[in-house]
Design an enzyme around this catalytic site. Structure first.
Site, short mmCIF file in Angstrom:
data_model
loop_
_atom_site.label_atom_id
_atom_site.label_comp_id
_atom_site.label_asym_id
_atom_site.label_seq_id
_atom_site.Cartn_x
_atom_site.Cartn_y
_atom_site.Cartn_z
N HIS A 154 -8.55 -19.16 4.60
CA HIS A 154 -8.06 -18.53 3.37
C HIS A 154 -7.13 -19.50 2.63
O HIS A 154 -6.37 -20.24 3.24
CB HIS A 154 -7.32 -17.22 3.68
CG HIS A 154 -7.06 -16.40 2.46
ND1 HIS A 154 -6.00 -16.66 1.61
CD2 HIS A 154 -7.74 -15.36 1.92
CE1 HIS A 154 -6.03 -15.79 0.61
NE2 HIS A 154 -7.07 -14.99 0.77
N ASN A 180 -9.11 -7.66 2.55
CA ASN A 180 -8.07 -8.46 3.21
C ASN A 180 -6.71 -7.85 2.89
O ASN A 180 -6.21 -7.98 1.78
CB ASN A 180 -8.15 -9.91 2.71
CG ASN A 180 -7.08 -10.79 3.31
OD1 ASN A 180 -6.39 -10.40 4.26
ND2 ASN A 180 -6.92 -11.99 2.77
N LYS A 231 -3.91 -8.68 4.05
CA LYS A 231 -2.86 -9.71 4.11
C LYS A 231 -1.68 -9.22 4.96
O LYS A 231 -1.86 -8.51 5.94
CB LYS A 231 -2.47 -10.15 2.71
CG LYS A 231 -3.69 -10.62 1.90
CD LYS A 231 -3.34 -11.30 0.61
CE LYS A 231 -4.61 -11.74 -0.11
NZ LYS A 231 -4.31 -12.48 -1.35
N GLU A 289 -13.34 -18.28 -3.36
CA GLU A 289 -12.14 -17.69 -3.94
C GLU A 289 -11.41 -18.74 -4.76
O GLU A 289 -10.68 -19.56 -4.21
CB GLU A 289 -11.23 -17.10 -2.85
CG GLU A 289 -11.14 -17.91 -1.55
CD GLU A 289 -9.92 -17.54 -0.72
OE1 GLU A 289 -9.54 -16.38 -0.74
OE2 GLU A 289 -9.36 -18.45 -0.09
#
EC number: 5.3.1.1
Length: 254
Positions: A96, A10, A12, A166
């Site tokens: 997320h 990821n 971001k 996560e």
């Protein structure tokens, strides 16, 4: 049936076109385990999706970092699942923790997004996880189960879903859930799926770990029975992402 190791990167909200080209070149030159051992997906910012898609090696795949909850239209700034399908982007990350916390996405909203994306033919990396306060209060599994339930209430076919656990307190902080802590939550999550969805879904759905994964801790984390791979943040922008992909070998030798 063995669950194929999964490594997601990821990126971001990072990168310029030149930086992205360098990262892709590094990945393209990397010697990594074959596709039958590990599935690799990288998730650049929206604006770089076509660039990465057109230049990335054919055995790696591309994911968007988010998509809208329904069909496109008068939703300024949003990108629909249909647009991703049109670009031939196979994967999307949804739920997320940064979007849950900063943009106030509720578990129900995330569940709706997951269901809609799947219905359009996308594969989904669905993220769940608890904050430090929730962990210290002993409510980790309550939180993770509630987030997963919001998805399970809306999804019947799990074959294109990867769950990313996560722990929010471990994302970008340098703190990492110990291999035992990660395994405990993954095991409990798998048991929850068996009880509330089906034994088959529990056995086949990949549950990956995200939260300060790096080249130094990936092998021990990946060696846990119920850790089926990683969702990597900062380290996915660096050459050590290749070492993390290679951690898939621990399953082969297990």
């Amino acid at each position: 049936m063995a669950r194929k190791f999964f490594v997601g990167g990821n990126w971001k909200c990072n990168g310029t076109a030149e930086e992205v080209k360098k990262i892709v070149n590094t990945l393209n030159e990397a010697q990594v385990p074959s596709q039958d051992v590990v599935e690799v997906v990288v998730s650049p910012p929206y604006v770089f999706l076509p660039l990465v898609k057109s230049t990335l090696r054919s055995d790696f795949f591309v994911a968007a970092q988010n998509c809208w909850v329904k069909k496109g239209g008068a939703f300024t700034g949003e990108v629909s699942a249909e647009m991703l399908v049109n670009l031939d982007i196979p994967w999307v990350i949804l739920g997320h923790s940064e979007r849950r916390a900063i943009l106030n996405e509720s578990s129900e909203f995330v569940g709706d997004k997951v269901a809609y994306a799947l219905a359009q033919g996308l594969k989904v990396i669905a993220c769940v996880g608890e904050t430090l306060e929730e962990r210290e209060a002993g409510s980790t599994m309550d939180v993770v189960a509630a987030q997963t339930k919001a998805i399970a209430d809306r999804v019947t076919n799990w074959s294109n879903v990867v769950i990313a656990y996560e722990p929010v307190w471990a994302i970008g902080t340098g703190k990492v859930a110990s291999p035992a802590q990660a395994q405990e939550v993954h095991d409990e999550l798998r048991k929850w799926l068996a009880k509330n969805v089906s034994a088959d879904v529990a056995a086949t759905t990949r549950i990956i770990y995200g939260g300060s994964v790096n080249g130094g801790n990936c092998k021990e984390l990946g060696g846990q029975a119920d850790v089926d791979g990683f969702l990597v943040g900062g380290a996915s922008l660096k050459p050590e992402f290749i070492d993390i992909i290679k951690a898939a070998e621990v399953k082969k030798s297990a």
